[in-house]
Motif scaffolding. Structure first.
Motif, PDB file in Angstrom:
ATOM      1  N   SER A 163     -20.825 107.881 -50.543  1.00 57.04           N
ATOM      2  CA  SER A 163     -20.982 109.176 -49.891  1.00 57.04           C
ATOM      3  C   SER A 163     -20.439 110.269 -50.782  1.00 57.04           C
ATOM      4  O   SER A 163     -19.297 110.182 -51.248  1.00 57.04           O
ATOM      5  CB  SER A 163     -20.237 109.162 -48.546  1.00 57.04           C
ATOM      6  N   ASN A 192     -20.909 112.699 -45.232  1.00 55.45           N
ATOM      7  CA  ASN A 192     -21.893 112.480 -44.164  1.00 55.45           C
ATOM      8  C   ASN A 192     -22.272 111.006 -44.030  1.00 55.45           C
ATOM      9  O   ASN A 192     -22.292 110.453 -42.931  1.00 55.45           O
ATOM     10  CB  ASN A 192     -23.139 113.332 -44.401  1.00 55.45           C
ATOM     11  N   THR A 193     -22.578 110.367 -45.151  1.00 58.34           N
ATOM     12  CA  THR A 193     -22.928 108.944 -45.118  1.00 58.34           C
ATOM     13  C   THR A 193     -21.707 108.109 -44.748  1.00 58.34           C
ATOM     14  O   THR A 193     -21.828 107.077 -44.081  1.00 58.34           O
ATOM     15  CB  THR A 193     -23.547 108.512 -46.455  1.00 58.34           C
ATOM     16  N   SER A 243     -26.366 108.212 -49.731  1.00 59.08           N
ATOM     17  CA  SER A 243     -27.031 109.497 -49.550  1.00 59.08           C
ATOM     18  C   SER A 243     -28.070 109.695 -50.649  1.00 59.08           C
ATOM     19  O   SER A 243     -27.986 109.088 -51.714  1.00 59.08           O
ATOM     20  CB  SER A 243     -26.008 110.631 -49.558  1.00 59.08           C
ATOM     21  N   SER A 252     -27.706 109.864 -45.582  1.00 62.55           N
ATOM     22  CA  SER A 252     -28.019 111.258 -45.259  1.00 62.55           C
ATOM     23  C   SER A 252     -28.656 111.928 -46.477  1.00 62.55           C
ATOM     24  O   SER A 252     -28.559 111.446 -47.598  1.00 62.55           O
ATOM     25  CB  SER A 252     -26.743 112.003 -44.860  1.00 62.55           C
ATOM     26  N   TYR A 253     -29.301 113.043 -46.214  1.00 63.44           N
ATOM     27  CA  TYR A 253     -29.904 113.831 -47.281  1.00 63.44           C
ATOM     28  C   TYR A 253     -29.694 115.307 -46.968  1.00 63.44           C
ATOM     29  O   TYR A 253     -29.480 115.681 -45.818  1.00 63.44           O
ATOM     30  CB  TYR A 253     -31.394 113.506 -47.446  1.00 63.44           C
ATOM     31  N   ILE A 272     -31.627 107.524 -41.037  1.00 62.87           N
ATOM     32  CA  ILE A 272     -31.373 108.663 -41.907  1.00 62.87           C
ATOM     33  C   ILE A 272     -31.071 109.882 -41.056  1.00 62.87           C
ATOM     34  O   ILE A 272     -31.441 109.945 -39.875  1.00 62.87           O
ATOM     35  CB  ILE A 272     -32.553 108.965 -42.860  1.00 62.87           C
ATOM     36  N   CYS A 273     -30.378 110.831 -41.663  1.00 62.64           N
ATOM     37  CA  CYS A 273     -30.163 112.118 -41.007  1.00 62.64           C
ATOM     38  C   CYS A 273     -30.047 113.186 -42.084  1.00 62.64           C
ATOM     39  O   CYS A 273     -29.684 112.895 -43.224  1.00 62.64           O
ATOM     40  CB  CYS A 273     -28.932 112.109 -40.117  1.00 62.64           C
ATOM     41  N   GLN A 274     -30.365 114.397 -41.704  1.00 60.37           N
ATOM     42  CA  GLN A 274     -30.208 115.514 -42.624  1.00 60.37           C
ATOM     43  C   GLN A 274     -28.834 116.123 -42.409  1.00 60.37           C
ATOM     44  O   GLN A 274     -28.459 116.445 -41.281  1.00 60.37           O
ATOM     45  CB  GLN A 274     -31.291 116.560 -42.415  1.00 60.37           C
ATOM     46  N   ASP A 275     -28.084 116.232 -43.497  1.00 61.39           N
ATOM     47  CA  ASP A 275     -26.724 116.770 -43.487  1.00 61.39           C
ATOM     48  C   ASP A 275     -25.805 115.896 -42.637  1.00 61.39           C
ATOM     49  O   ASP A 275     -25.950 114.676 -42.649  1.00 61.39           O
ATOM     50  CB  ASP A 275     -26.728 118.232 -43.045  1.00 61.39           C
ATOM     51  N   PRO A 301     -24.240 113.771 -39.634  1.00 65.04           N
ATOM     52  CA  PRO A 301     -24.875 113.071 -38.508  1.00 65.04           C
ATOM     53  C   PRO A 301     -24.511 113.729 -37.176  1.00 65.04           C
ATOM     54  O   PRO A 301     -23.343 113.993 -36.901  1.00 65.04           O
ATOM     55  CB  PRO A 301     -24.319 111.651 -38.610  1.00 65.04           C
ATOM     56  N   ALA A 344     -28.005 110.776 -34.412  1.00 66.04           N
ATOM     57  CA  ALA A 344     -27.895 109.949 -35.620  1.00 66.04           C
ATOM     58  C   ALA A 344     -26.795 108.911 -35.464  1.00 66.04           C
ATOM     59  O   ALA A 344     -26.961 107.749 -35.868  1.00 66.04           O
ATOM     60  CB  ALA A 344     -27.640 110.825 -36.845  1.00 66.04           C
TER      61      ALA A 344
END
Length: 132
Positions: A10, A14-15, A52, A85-86, A111-114, A116, A120
């Protein structure tokens, strides 16, 4: 009960939050990518690998990808979840990661953006249940 390892890399935390949610739900051992080796993989029945998205939608290349590649031969026939995450893009790195490892028993991807959100984190806990 399965012995589960959650291994992650990470950059922003986030991850890591996702990894902790999976590990807590599955009562799993939690490792950073730099602290896990192929030798350790033989001790586990199931795995959650998290990374990520980096650069142009790819896995982190200096720690995570070499560790994951080194573990692949130990994953045959075992349950695997992939997560991460991305920050931008559409999450294509997960599609590529899953496609490139189609021979593995991938039971879920998350997966999640930014950071979680609640949805998520719920998906992470559901993935953990699929590993158990």
């Amino acid at each position: 009960m399965s012995k589960i390892a959650v291994i992650y890399w990470s950059g922003t935390g986030n991850t890591q939050q996702m990894a902790e949610a999976i590990a807590n739900q599955a009562h799993a051992d939690l490792f950073t990518a730099s602290n896990f080796t192929a030798d350790k993989a033989a001790n586990y029945d199931a795995f959650a690998f998290g990374c990520s998205a980096m650069g142009a939608e790819q896995l982190e290349e200096s720690e995570f990808e070499p560790m994951f590649d080194g573990c692949k031969s130990s994953l045959k026939g075992k349950r695997v979840a992939l997560f991460g995450s991305y920050g931008w893009g559409g999450g294509e790195w997960m599609d590529i990661w899953k496609r490139d490892n189609a021979g593995l028993n991938i039971v879920d991807t998350v997966i999640c953006q930014d950071a979680p959100d609640d949805d998520a984190l719920a998906a992470c806990r559901a993935a953990a249940d699929k590993l158990a």
